[in-house]
Design a protein around this motif. Structure first.
Motif, mmCIF file in Angstrom:
data_model
loop_
_atom_site.group_PDB
_atom_site.id
_atom_site.type_symbol
_atom_site.label_atom_id
_atom_site.label_comp_id
_atom_site.label_asym_id
_atom_site.label_seq_id
_atom_site.Cartn_x
_atom_site.Cartn_y
_atom_site.Cartn_z
ATOM 1 N N ILE A 195 0.906 -1.163 -0.006
ATOM 2 C CA ILE A 195 -0.094 0.023 -0.269
ATOM 3 C C ILE A 195 0.857 1.226 -0.073
ATOM 4 O O ILE A 195 0.600 2.346 -0.794
ATOM 5 N N ALA A 196 1.970 1.174 0.650
ATOM 6 C CA ALA A 196 2.874 2.443 0.952
ATOM 7 C C ALA A 196 3.564 2.694 -0.500
ATOM 8 O O ALA A 196 3.653 3.886 -0.625
ATOM 9 N N THR A 197 3.999 1.365 -1.202
ATOM 10 C CA THR A 197 4.577 2.028 -2.399
ATOM 11 C C THR A 197 3.578 2.269 -3.451
ATOM 12 O O THR A 197 3.964 3.057 -4.460
ATOM 13 N N THR A 198 2.260 1.939 -3.463
ATOM 14 C CA THR A 198 1.186 2.429 -4.118
ATOM 15 C C THR A 198 0.821 3.914 -4.197
ATOM 16 O O THR A 198 0.639 4.662 -4.962
ATOM 17 N N ASN A 214 10.460 9.683 -8.123
ATOM 18 C CA ASN A 214 10.149 10.912 -8.262
ATOM 19 C C ASN A 214 9.150 11.156 -9.574
ATOM 20 O O ASN A 214 7.958 11.633 -9.511
ATOM 21 N N GLU A 215 9.418 10.357 -10.544
ATOM 22 C CA GLU A 215 8.401 10.499 -11.658
ATOM 23 C C GLU A 215 7.038 9.927 -11.462
ATOM 24 O O GLU A 215 6.155 10.588 -11.552
ATOM 25 N N SER A 216 6.873 8.676 -10.616
ATOM 26 C CA SER A 216 5.775 8.186 -10.159
ATOM 27 C C SER A 216 5.065 9.037 -9.130
ATOM 28 O O SER A 216 3.828 9.044 -9.263
ATOM 29 N N ARG A 217 5.540 9.487 -8.372
ATOM 30 C CA ARG A 217 5.221 10.675 -7.550
ATOM 31 C C ARG A 217 4.425 11.677 -8.213
ATOM 32 O O ARG A 217 3.166 12.273 -7.757
ATOM 33 N N SER A 237 1.259 16.264 -3.592
ATOM 34 C CA SER A 237 2.678 16.673 -3.073
ATOM 35 C C SER A 237 3.356 15.762 -2.274
ATOM 36 O O SER A 237 2.765 14.805 -1.718
ATOM 37 N N THR A 238 4.498 15.801 -2.162
ATOM 38 C CA THR A 238 5.130 14.768 -1.221
ATOM 39 C C THR A 238 4.773 14.747 0.060
ATOM 40 O O THR A 238 4.586 13.585 0.720
ATOM 41 N N SER A 239 4.317 15.850 0.646
ATOM 42 C CA SER A 239 4.126 15.716 2.048
ATOM 43 C C SER A 239 2.391 15.243 2.099
ATOM 44 O O SER A 239 2.275 14.442 3.294
ATOM 45 N N GLU A 240 1.563 15.317 1.299
ATOM 46 C CA GLU A 240 0.494 14.454 1.193
ATOM 47 C C GLU A 240 0.738 13.225 0.918
ATOM 48 O O GLU A 240 0.036 12.367 1.361
ATOM 49 N N LEU A 241 1.766 12.754 0.011
ATOM 50 C CA LEU A 241 1.742 11.343 -0.083
ATOM 51 C C LEU A 241 2.403 10.791 1.346
ATOM 52 O O LEU A 241 1.800 9.528 1.482
ATOM 53 N N ASP A 242 3.151 11.489 1.946
ATOM 54 C CA ASP A 242 3.769 10.966 3.077
ATOM 55 C C ASP A 242 2.637 10.947 4.229
ATOM 56 O O ASP A 242 2.513 9.753 4.892
ATOM 57 N N GLU A 243 1.660 11.695 4.117
ATOM 58 C CA GLU A 243 0.521 11.648 5.115
ATOM 59 C C GLU A 243 -0.312 10.536 4.977
ATOM 60 O O GLU A 243 -0.828 9.826 5.777
ATOM 61 N N LYS A 282 0.467 7.712 3.502
ATOM 62 C CA LYS A 282 1.383 6.621 3.789
ATOM 63 C C LYS A 282 1.250 6.384 5.242
ATOM 64 O O LYS A 282 1.024 5.272 5.722
ATOM 65 N N LEU A 283 1.366 7.227 6.096
ATOM 66 C CA LEU A 283 1.165 7.262 7.578
ATOM 67 C C LEU A 283 -0.361 6.834 7.875
ATOM 68 O O LEU A 283 -0.457 6.084 8.883
ATOM 69 N N VAL A 284 -1.311 7.268 7.302
ATOM 70 C CA VAL A 284 -2.646 6.981 7.696
ATOM 71 C C VAL A 284 -2.898 5.543 7.309
ATOM 72 O O VAL A 284 -3.529 4.851 8.217
ATOM 73 N N ALA A 285 -2.562 5.082 6.279
ATOM 74 C CA ALA A 285 -2.488 3.645 5.661
ATOM 75 C C ALA A 285 -1.841 2.756 6.605
ATOM 76 O O ALA A 285 -2.389 1.784 7.137
ATOM 77 N N SER A 286 -0.678 3.170 7.220
ATOM 78 C CA SER A 286 -0.037 2.419 8.301
ATOM 79 C C SER A 286 -0.737 2.248 9.464
ATOM 80 O O SER A 286 -0.832 1.045 10.071
ATOM 81 N N GLU A 287 -1.439 3.367 10.158
ATOM 82 C CA GLU A 287 -2.088 3.531 11.286
ATOM 83 C C GLU A 287 -3.464 2.602 11.108
ATOM 84 O O GLU A 287 -3.825 2.004 11.893
ATOM 85 N N VAL A 288 -4.043 2.652 9.843
ATOM 86 C CA VAL A 288 -5.323 1.753 9.863
ATOM 87 C C VAL A 288 -4.872 0.384 9.896
ATOM 88 O O VAL A 288 -5.653 -0.490 10.554
ATOM 89 N N LEU A 289 -3.858 0.053 9.110
ATOM 90 C CA LEU A 289 -3.534 -1.565 9.122
ATOM 91 C C LEU A 289 -2.965 -2.022 10.623
ATOM 92 O O LEU A 289 -3.366 -3.108 10.845
ATOM 93 N N MET A 290 -2.302 -1.141 11.263
ATOM 94 C CA MET A 290 -1.756 -1.384 12.474
ATOM 95 C C MET A 290 -2.964 -1.625 13.327
ATOM 96 O O MET A 290 -2.980 -2.510 14.397
ATOM 97 N N LYS A 291 -4.134 -0.750 13.400
ATOM 98 C CA LYS A 291 -5.251 -0.807 14.292
ATOM 99 C C LYS A 291 -5.964 -1.810 13.915
ATOM 100 O O LYS A 291 -6.571 -2.551 14.971
#
Length: 285
Positions: A70-73, A79-82, A88-94, A96-105
């Motif tokens: 999921i994080a890779t997707t 950079n090209e895929s991004r 934006s980079t900050s949005e993508l990182d956010e 990734k963080l949300v996806a991580s939290e959902v899965l861990m929860k």
């Protein structure tokens, strides 16, 4: 969780009728009978082991494989895929963080469920199965009481069956035991069984001693075959049984006997017969 706790019943008989072929002058009714005995699958340790292993795999996938995918997707590493995501980079990182939290929860409740299944459900079930043969302990006294049988030279047949359910289960599911569970569940089963075994032996020895005292008072205590009284033969048999049981724990299951209270107590209860055992060994030489 409801299935593991026995709150959901599966199977059961169901009778279903269906109207068929409306063009026919007489409606044809087909009856389908499904006859499956009702059951709770948490009653079988084999089913519990299979389900908890699959849960362990799911937990690993959610916390590692799925998260990476999921994080890779949502947050491509190049950079090209991004740029193609129009985020934006900050949005993508956010994201990734949300996806991580959902899965861990989502996976957070799996580990406690697996632990409960092994350390409570499987342990209780196997303990019950292993304790069933202990009813034969009482019969040891009857084997030698007024029978003139020679002193015992080997363990009672029932001793080899005590830990058989545990051994068979361990052999079948050793490769599917969750890593976080370890071997403590086996020790729990052995400890519980040894406690009940030592209690049964303690009660039997107390009965034998009362019988011996009664015979002494009547001056009818008999020295029978092998130069031992009936009570001594019973004690020697219990000593041999304890040795055999302990070997099944240490050699058969690979569990360290040190610190298992029931085994320690069994040793203390039967140590008086060690001299009888040595006497029989000397006669063989």
């Amino acid at each position: 969780r409801e299935g593991l706790e026995g709150q959901i019943e599966f199977g059961g008989s169901e009778k279903r009728s269906e109207g068929m072929d409306e063009s026919a002058s007489t409606a044809i009714t087909l009856e389908t009978i499904v006859d499956i005995p009702a059951y709770h699958w948490n009653e079988r340790v084999e089913d519990i082991a299979v389900v908890t292993w699959e849960l362990t795999i799911l937990d690993t996938c959610m916390s590692h494989d799925y998260l990476d995918a999921i994080a890779t997707t949502v947050c491509p590493p190049d950079n090209e895929s991004r740029q193609s995501t129009h985020n934006s980079t900050s949005e993508l990182d956010e994201m990734k963080l949300v996806a991580s939290e959902v899965l861990m929860k989502s996976s957070r409740g799996i580990s406690p469920l697996v632990s409960h299944s092994w350390n409570t459900l499987i342990v209780d079930n196997l303990t019950s199965q292993c304790c069933a043969p202990l009813a034969a302990v009482k019969g040891v006294a009857a084997t030698y009481r007024m029978t003139n049988r020679p002193p015992p030279t080997q363990a009672s047949p029932f001793v080899g069956t005590i830990l058989r359910p545990l051994k068979e289960f361990d052999t079948a599911y050793a490769s599917r035991t969750p890593p976080q569970i370890g071997d403590n569940w086996k020790r729990q089963v052995i400890s519980a069984v040894a406690d009940k075994y030592s209690l049964a032996v303690e009660e039997l020895i107390a009965t034998v001693k009362r019988t011996e005292e009664a015979l002494k008072s009547r001056k009818t205590r008999r020295m029978m075959a092998g130069g031992m009284s009936d009570g001594e033969k019973v004690k020697l048999q219990l000593y041999l049984d304890h040795r055999e049981f302990k070997s099944h724990v240490v050699e058969g299951l690979g569990v360290d006997a040190e610190g298992i209270g029931g085994l320690v107590k069994l040793g203390e209860l039967t140590e008086e017969a060690e001299s009888l055992f040595l006497r029989t060994q000397e006669k063989k030489l």
